[in-house]
Design an enzyme around this catalytic site. Structure first.
Site, PDB file in Angstrom:
ATOM      1  N   CYS A 120     142.657  86.196 -18.952  1.00  7.30           N
ATOM      2  CA  CYS A 120     143.253  85.819 -20.235  1.00  7.30           C
ATOM      3  C   CYS A 120     144.348  86.783 -20.672  1.00  7.30           C
ATOM      4  O   CYS A 120     144.698  86.844 -21.855  1.00  7.30           O
ATOM      5  CB  CYS A 120     142.176  85.701 -21.319  1.00  7.30           C
ATOM      6  SG  CYS A 120     140.938  84.447 -20.930  1.00  7.30           S
ATOM      7  N   ALA A 134     135.213  81.332 -21.410  1.00  5.74           N
ATOM      8  CA  ALA A 134     136.624  81.173 -21.763  1.00  5.74           C
ATOM      9  C   ALA A 134     136.861  79.795 -22.362  1.00  5.74           C
ATOM     10  O   ALA A 134     136.133  78.840 -22.055  1.00  5.74           O
ATOM     11  CB  ALA A 134     137.501  81.362 -20.527  1.00  5.74           C
TER      12      ALA A 134
END
Length: 345
Positions: free
Chosen positions: A163, A132
């Site tokens: 996310c 990420a």
């Protein structure tokens, strides 16, 4: 490094970098279990209640980075570049793309074919996210960064919609390859590609000094010492500096004897913590920022045993239940150390 201590270190380095007091920095570390959500993130993507997070020992923070929600924990390599995007390089999109490329090249050396996906930050293998990215830029100095799943407990991601993407999963290097690279191997691979892509020469900066921390307990209660007002005026476990030429184990045994007056067995707890120290006294002796690493030990002691505390440093001691001790202590790393010992007794 606890998330709170990671934030404090980043903030200090960003301020120093904005003043040109330090060159560009790259922090590589691991966090205890924590869920963070970025600017504009949707709190509905947190699937666990506050009670469940407390039971699991997972923190939750709203942060100033970009991106939505993510989980950090042991087995995940977190990188925080503190870099000045100088004249002619003030391109945030290009910066993020370079971070993705650095991660793609790193995992490629382990036989993993990861890609970037348009409209989604990070790197992906199929429909699963492997790393990420969430960054912040203030006066063109970067902070926050990336999190690469090496061999974390992927169950932590079940507590969130990673996310904010309902149609995606999460994976790790260990799951994809069947092997778990060492921390040293991953740092070596990653820093080499970071240096190439960002055209930097990297120099390893060791900790300013090394400490030991001893959690003295009788299973039910924990011994805390109170520092004198001019020494900080707070409660803490036994702590002390590892002297030159001294092993961590020897330092822990010596400090336990000096701080309690009792010869105790120091049992390594399998945790080394790092944090920044802000001290006007230490500033005269060390180059800023002052970073300490602290090795954790556990020691058993009958709470009815006579104690002799160091009168130069402490003015009181007390035996507290673990919940009481959490209320007494000041620092997040002491909290995490106490929680680890409580789970083990």
């Amino acid at each position: 490094m606890t998330y709170e201590n990671g934030l404090a270190l980043q903030e200090a380095l960003v301020s120093m970098r904005q003043r040109d007091a330090v060159p560009d920095q790259l922090l590589l570390l691991e966090h205890p279990p924590v869920i963070t959500i970025g600017r504009g993130g949707d709190v509905r993507n947190l699937l666990a209640s506050p009670e469940e997070l407390r039971e699991r020992g997972i923190r939750f923070f709203e942060t100033g980075r970009g991106g939505d929600i993510t989980w950090h924990g042991p087995g995940q390599l977190v990188g925080y570049p503190i870099m000045h995007l100088g004249e002619g390089k003030r391109d945030v999109r290009k910066y993020v793309t370079r971070l993705e490329e650095m991660l793609i090249r790193t995992v490629a050396e382990l036989g993993i074919d990861a890609v970037r996906i348009e409209g989604k930050h990070g790197i992906w293998v199929g429909n699963d996210k492997l790393a990420a990215i969430g960054v912040r830029i203030a006066r063109w100095v970067t902070s926050h960064g990336f999190a690469l799943n090496v061999d974390p407990d992927l169950e932590g991601f079940r507590l969130i919609t990673p996310c904010g993407l309902n149609d995606s999963g999460v994976t790790s290097i260990a799951r994809l390859t069947g092997a778990s690279p060492s921390s040293a191997e991953m740092r070596t691979l990653l820093t080499r590609h970071f240096a190439e892509l960002f055209e930097r020469e990297l120099e390893m900066k060791m900790e300013s000094f090394r400490l030991v921390k001893g959690i003295v307990h009788d299973i039910d209660r924990v011994l805390l010492l109170h520092r004198k007002p001019h020494r900080g005026d707070f409660w803490q476990p036994v702590t002390g500096t590892v002297e030159t030429g001294e092993s961590d184990d020897a330092a822990a045994k010596r400090e336990l004897l000096e701080e309690t007056g009792c010869a105790l067995e120091a049992c390594p707890a399998g945790l080394t913590q790092s944090f920044m120290i802000e001290s006007s006294f230490l500033a005269d002796h060390y180059e800023a920022p002052i970073i300490a690493s602290e090795v954790l030990y556990s020691a058993r002691l009958d709470r009815n045993a006579p104690l002799s505390i160091d009168p130069e440093e402490h003015d009181a001691f007390g035996w507290f239940t673990f919940p009481e001790a959490y209320e007494k202590i000041k620092w997040s790393d002491d909290r995490d150390a106490l929680e680890l010992i409580e789970r083990s007794v």
